[in-house]
Design a protein around this motif. Structure first.
Motif, mmCIF file in Angstrom:
data_model
loop_
_atom_site.group_PDB
_atom_site.id
_atom_site.type_symbol
_atom_site.label_atom_id
_atom_site.label_comp_id
_atom_site.label_asym_id
_atom_site.label_seq_id
_atom_site.Cartn_x
_atom_site.Cartn_y
_atom_site.Cartn_z
ATOM 1 N N ASN A 1 -40.390 47.252 -34.626
ATOM 2 C CA ASN A 1 -40.374 48.722 -34.639
ATOM 3 C C ASN A 1 -41.783 49.255 -34.923
ATOM 4 O O ASN A 1 -42.696 48.472 -35.216
ATOM 5 C CB ASN A 1 -39.358 49.270 -35.668
ATOM 6 C CG ASN A 1 -39.576 48.692 -37.051
ATOM 7 O OD1 ASN A 1 -40.615 48.885 -37.656
ATOM 8 N ND2 ASN A 1 -38.583 47.948 -37.539
ATOM 9 N N LEU B 1 -47.335 49.320 -37.839
ATOM 10 C CA LEU B 1 -48.340 49.873 -38.759
ATOM 11 C C LEU B 1 -48.606 48.917 -39.924
ATOM 12 O O LEU B 1 -49.752 48.742 -40.346
ATOM 13 C CB LEU B 1 -47.887 51.243 -39.278
ATOM 14 C CG LEU B 1 -47.849 52.351 -38.221
ATOM 15 C CD1 LEU B 1 -47.211 53.613 -38.794
ATOM 16 C CD2 LEU B 1 -49.254 52.661 -37.697
ATOM 17 N N ASP C 1 -52.105 55.592 -34.969
ATOM 18 C CA ASP C 1 -50.656 55.651 -34.828
ATOM 19 C C ASP C 1 -50.336 56.581 -33.656
ATOM 20 O O ASP C 1 -50.345 57.804 -33.787
ATOM 21 C CB ASP C 1 -50.018 56.164 -36.124
ATOM 22 C CG ASP C 1 -48.504 56.246 -36.013
ATOM 23 O OD1 ASP C 1 -47.969 55.992 -34.920
ATOM 24 O OD2 ASP C 1 -47.851 56.586 -37.021
ATOM 25 N N SER D 1 -44.281 53.242 -31.050
ATOM 26 C CA SER D 1 -42.878 53.007 -31.428
ATOM 27 C C SER D 1 -42.030 53.185 -30.178
ATOM 28 O O SER D 1 -42.343 54.019 -29.321
ATOM 29 C CB SER D 1 -42.446 54.034 -32.479
ATOM 30 O OG SER D 1 -41.040 54.157 -32.503
ATOM 31 N N GLY E 1 -38.120 49.173 -31.662
ATOM 32 C CA GLY E 1 -39.217 48.376 -31.127
ATOM 33 C C GLY E 1 -40.549 49.047 -31.364
ATOM 34 O O GLY E 1 -40.619 50.232 -31.718
HETATM 35 C C1 LIG Z 1 -45.910 59.102 -35.930
HETATM 36 C C2 LIG Z 1 -44.916 58.020 -36.149
HETATM 37 N N1 LIG Z 1 -45.331 56.850 -36.654
HETATM 38 C C3 LIG Z 1 -44.492 55.825 -36.878
HETATM 39 C C4 LIG Z 1 -43.144 55.938 -36.592
HETATM 40 C C5 LIG Z 1 -42.238 54.797 -36.936
HETATM 41 O O1 LIG Z 1 -41.668 54.201 -35.835
HETATM 42 P P1 LIG Z 1 -40.278 53.399 -35.965
HETATM 43 O O2 LIG Z 1 -39.193 54.412 -36.153
HETATM 44 O O3 LIG Z 1 -40.170 52.679 -34.660
HETATM 45 O O4 LIG Z 1 -40.388 52.472 -37.110
HETATM 46 C C6 LIG Z 1 -42.662 57.124 -36.045
HETATM 47 C C7 LIG Z 1 -41.244 57.256 -35.715
HETATM 48 O O5 LIG Z 1 -40.736 58.248 -35.283
HETATM 49 C C8 LIG Z 1 -43.552 58.200 -35.830
HETATM 50 O O6 LIG Z 1 -43.139 59.359 -35.334
#
Ligand SMILES: Cc1ncc(COP(=O)(O)O)c(C=O)c1O
Length: 374
Positions: free
Chosen positions: A56, A61, A154, A178, A190
């Motif tokens: 995910n 990160l 990110d 993501s 993922g």
């Molecule tokens: C800016 C940002 N970073 C990280 C994430 C985390 O991703 P995940 O939900 O796949 O863990 C999200 C999820 O919406 C996000 O919007």
């Protein structure tokens, strides 16, 4: 009354066909051939040498921070207005997130305030692109270069978006996507890491898979986790990626429609349609209640739910998170713009499966609600 969910993905391309291929061939684990194919095609799309698929975006990160050597006591500058995945990736390593307020125009970290947050402990800057418009990459990269800092990008919400014509996800020492179902490419759950460094790519692959030693299997020198990505996920991802350009067009059409319908509604601030470096890609269609509107986003959510419209409030600031306050890691810091967005911002149904009829209903209900509350 039909309930219009805040997000519904579009899965009517080759998803089923490729999934059946996984089942027919028995390749369902992370060892399956679609994983590498998806990594290859995704990194080509972003213009990076390496793509490393993980379970995910949060895991991406975490791995990025660890791979860049961020550890105990290091400081990482990031927006306070973001998802907690960004801060947790840092605090899990014993490092300290240092927050920056938001720019009210783009809702991203105010790039002009980054330099003032640098100390002798600063190790990295995390650029986070939010809601559809990229952060001001050039300004932040210039600061990073000046102080020799690492950059984590990110780009979770920015699949298919560009900054000055260059793909989001191409700017960090390591960048992350993501594939959660509200993203422009989904695999259910993922994520993917991108880098141009062979060494960092190899480090990310090791961290993704329990830090198995290369020479002797089941022997480990380091603590990591299982962040692997399955062939089933990659099957869906490949089918989604085939349609990314079409999805971006669809999102922009949705953004244009909502903008036209809502731009003259009193009390609402709409997302910027563009900046001088990007056109909005509308990860979701966010709205912010003006300061003179007496209710907050939670009340909006209640009112629109009653009308059959799914919404989400904006992110809650990192410096106001109980988990960090209770530990005494943040005390009386304030970031007024971010706090305002967190209390007054929300988004309306914006998924790729949203129909024109549903958009019309959503816009009607938002207009009606704003008339009632004013
Ligand atoms: C800016 C940002 N970073 C990280 C994430 C985390 O991703 P995940 O939900 O796949 O863990 C999200 C999820 O919406 C996000 O919007």
């Amino acid at each position: 009354m039909e309930f219009i969910p805040v997000n519904e993905p579009l899965l009517n391309g080759n998803e089923k066909k490729y999934l059946c291929e996984c089942i027919d061939t028995g390749w369902i684990s992370s060892e399956g051939p679609f994983v590498q194919e998806f990594e290859r095609k995704m990194s080509a799309k972003v213009g990076r040498k390496y793509g490393i698929a993980v379970s995910n975006g949060t895991a991406a990160l975490e791995i990025a921070a660890q791979a860049l050597g961020i550890g105990q006591g290091d400081e990482v500058i990031m927006p306070t207005f973001t998802i907690i995945s960004c801060a947790m990736a840092i605090t899990k390593l014993g490092a300290v997130p240092v927050f920056v307020d938001s720019d009210l125009n783009t809702w991203n970290m105010n790039a002009d305030e980054v330099e003032a947050r640098i100390t002798s402990k600063t190790k990295a800057i995390m650029i986070v692109h939010l809601y559809g418009l990229p952060a001001e990459v050039d300004t932040i990269l210039a600061v990073a270069r000046k102080y020799n800092l690492k950059v984590i990008e990110d780009a979770a919400e920015m699949i298919g978006q560009t900054y000055n014509g260059k793909a989001c996800g191409s700017f960090g020492d390591i960048s992350a996507f993501s594939f959660y179902p509200n993203k422009h490419v989904t695999t259910g759950e993922g994520g993917m890491l991108f880098t141009d460094s062979e060494e960092l790519a190899e480090r990310c692959r090791t961290l993704r898979n329990l830090c198995f030693r290369k020479d002797i299997r089941y022997v480990h020198d380091e603590i990591s986790d299982n962040y692997r990505f399955t062939n089933l996920q990659a099957a869906v991802g490949l089918a989604q990626l085939e349609r990314l350009d079409e999805f971006v067009i669809r999102k922009r059409k949705m953004g244009k429609y909502y903008t036209e319908r809502l731009k003259n509604v009193e009390g609402l601030t709409l997302p910027l349609e563009c900046t001088d470096y990007a056109d909005n890609i509308y990860w979701v269609f966010g709205l912010v209640l003006n300061r003179d509107v007496c209710i907050d986003n939670k009340r909006v959510q209640e009112l629109l739910t009653k009308e059959g419209i799914g919404t989400r409030t904006f992110f809650w600031c990192m410096h106001e998170q109980p988990v960090y306050r209770n530990k005494g890691w943040v005390t009386n810091e304030t970031y007024p713009n971010a706090e305002y967005l967190a209390r007054k911002g929300f988004y309306i149904p914006s998924g790729l499966a949203l129909t024109e009829k549903q958009m019309e209903i959503v816009a009607d209900k938002v207009i009606k609600m704003m008339q009632v509350i004013r």
